[in-house]
Design a protein around this motif. Sequence first.
Motif, PDB file in Angstrom:
ATOM      1  N   ALA A 169      66.444  26.084  42.138  1.00 21.00           N
ATOM      2  CA  ALA A 169      64.992  26.147  42.321  1.00 21.00           C
ATOM      3  C   ALA A 169      64.284  24.898  41.827  1.00 21.00           C
ATOM      4  CB  ALA A 169      64.445  27.373  41.592  1.00 21.00           C
ATOM      5  N   MET A 170      65.013  23.931  41.241  1.00 17.45           N
ATOM      6  CA  MET A 170      64.370  22.717  40.708  1.00 17.45           C
ATOM      7  C   MET A 170      63.903  21.819  41.843  1.00 17.45           C
ATOM      8  SD  MET A 170      66.757  21.582  37.507  1.00 17.45           S
ATOM      9  CE  MET A 170      66.845  22.553  36.017  1.00 17.45           C
ATOM     10  N   ASP A 171      62.800  21.101  41.577  1.00 17.10           N
ATOM     11  CA  ASP A 171      62.347  20.112  42.553  1.00 17.10           C
ATOM     12  C   ASP A 171      63.025  18.777  42.274  1.00 17.10           C
ATOM     13  OD1 ASP A 171      61.094  18.976  40.351  1.00 17.10           O
ATOM     14  OD2 ASP A 171      59.132  19.825  40.832  1.00 17.10           O
ATOM     15  N   VAL A 172      62.713  17.772  43.076  1.00 19.08           N
ATOM     16  CA  VAL A 172      63.369  16.471  42.982  1.00 19.08           C
ATOM     17  C   VAL A 172      63.168  15.842  41.608  1.00 19.08           C
ATOM     18  CG1 VAL A 172      63.349  14.110  43.865  1.00 19.08           C
ATOM     19  CG2 VAL A 172      63.311  16.037  45.459  1.00 19.08           C
ATOM     20  N   ASN A 173      61.940  15.876  41.087  1.00 15.95           N
ATOM     21  CA  ASN A 173      61.672  15.244  39.794  1.00 15.95           C
ATOM     22  C   ASN A 173      62.451  15.920  38.667  1.00 15.95           C
ATOM     23  OD1 ASN A 173      59.911  13.347  40.870  1.00 15.95           O
ATOM     24  ND2 ASN A 173      58.141  14.724  40.704  1.00 15.95           N
ATOM     25  N   PHE A 184      73.677  16.568  40.058  1.00 11.53           N
ATOM     26  CA  PHE A 184      72.205  16.553  40.105  1.00 11.53           C
ATOM     27  C   PHE A 184      71.703  15.555  41.161  1.00 11.53           C
ATOM     28  CE2 PHE A 184      72.465  18.023  35.514  1.00 11.53           C
ATOM     29  CZ  PHE A 184      72.107  19.324  35.819  1.00 11.53           C
ATOM     30  N   TYR A 185      72.302  14.350  41.192  1.00  6.61           N
ATOM     31  CA  TYR A 185      71.873  13.369  42.186  1.00  6.61           C
ATOM     32  C   TYR A 185      72.190  13.839  43.603  1.00  6.61           C
ATOM     33  CZ  TYR A 185      70.717   9.809  38.699  1.00  6.61           C
ATOM     34  OH  TYR A 185      70.131   9.099  37.679  1.00  6.61           O
ATOM     35  N   LEU A 186      73.329  14.485  43.791  1.00  8.04           N
ATOM     36  CA  LEU A 186      73.658  15.001  45.120  1.00  8.04           C
ATOM     37  C   LEU A 186      72.677  16.088  45.546  1.00  8.04           C
ATOM     38  CD1 LEU A 186      77.562  15.156  44.871  1.00  8.04           C
ATOM     39  CD2 LEU A 186      76.211  13.618  46.311  1.00  8.04           C
ATOM     40  N   ARG A 187      72.208  16.912  44.602  1.00 11.94           N
ATOM     41  CA  ARG A 187      71.179  17.906  44.931  1.00 11.94           C
ATOM     42  C   ARG A 187      69.867  17.239  45.309  1.00 11.94           C
ATOM     43  NH1 ARG A 187      71.913  23.236  43.701  1.00 11.94           N
ATOM     44  NH2 ARG A 187      73.860  23.806  42.627  1.00 11.94           N
ATOM     45  N   VAL A 188      69.569  16.112  44.618  1.00  5.36           N
ATOM     46  CA  VAL A 188      68.357  15.362  44.980  1.00  5.36           C
ATOM     47  C   VAL A 188      68.444  14.892  46.433  1.00  5.36           C
ATOM     48  CG1 VAL A 188      67.063  13.238  44.546  1.00  5.36           C
ATOM     49  CG2 VAL A 188      67.817  14.658  42.630  1.00  5.36           C
ATOM     50  N   LEU A 189      69.629  14.364  46.821  1.00  2.00           N
ATOM     51  CA  LEU A 189      69.786  13.860  48.189  1.00  2.00           C
ATOM     52  C   LEU A 189      69.761  14.989  49.211  1.00  2.00           C
ATOM     53  CD1 LEU A 189      72.495  11.099  47.642  1.00  2.00           C
ATOM     54  CD2 LEU A 189      70.042  10.806  47.984  1.00  2.00           C
TER      55      LEU A 189
END
Length: 344
Positions: free
Chosen positions: A75-79, A105-110
Amino acid sequence: MDTRYILDTRRHARGAIRPLVIAIVAIVGLLVVAAWFLIIKPHQELMMADSGGHPSTPVSAATRAAPPPPVNVAAMDVNQLLTEARTAMNQQRYLAPTGNNAFEFYLRVLVKDPGNKVASDALRETFPFAANSAEQSINSRDFNEAQRQIDLLAKADPTNFTLTILRSKLDAQRKTLDKEQQQTLDQQKTQQLAAQKAAADKLAADQLAEQQKAQLATQQKEKPVRTAQQAAQSAAGSTPAAAGATAEAGANAGGETSDAALVKGVAPDYPASALRSHQSGWVVVSFSIGPDGHTGDIHVVDAQPKHVFDRAAMDAVRRYVFKPAMKSGVAVSTTQQQKIEFNL
């Protein structure tokens, strides 16, 4: 115009150009060096600071001791994901632990923002150091963890040649471990077989000792009978004629009569092929015992399995030594059969 004047003018012009070219090259070199120290290097350090510290610092055991992953990461956003990634980078948690490392975490951001430059740059620049972390897992033979980390690296850069090297090292380490385990098992089997053979040899020696003991007891029982016969013959021989008759009768009636007795037995050698295949069996051997106590005319009467232990049994019997059978005090030839067992 004078030709000599023209040539002199050209020479002067060339002499003036050479220092100018050298000066231009020197200025360009200085500009490149200045650009490296003033622009490129500060930019790289800024990227490293943004992605969580300098990745070349060795990963320690304390660094790997990370807190549990944050609750509800999906449920986290990019930031928020970038913040968690920076924290993981600061703690050098590139690939581990599962669910709480910078790469995940970076892969989830992408996934949420495919064009995110911070995440893509961080993954690219820290890839070599994360690969080093995966190699450490391979060297420590934590193969499941190493495989997970390699799969995670492949999500970040599937075409990177480093992945091929890591997979080869992982495969080689697995084969090495399998070989070492097989060698350990083989050594244990060899020791077990040696112990079983020693036990079989001891059992054969004990059986032989029991046979010799029984034969000695039989001989001890026969001695009083012979002594009584000799005493009776001495008492009856009061005249020379009677003594001669008694002596002749004693020679005929008092001579020793006994069966052949084993004096020296030999435990058979266990055939190597049967030892390797863990085979057991038995052999019934027939043989003659000559007046000299040695065996002869050795042949196999029956065996199970056929032709596996025959030679070993015959070789053992050939080395037997007996006290020959006696008939009226004379050694005679006899024939015996013996069942020889081969057990592991």
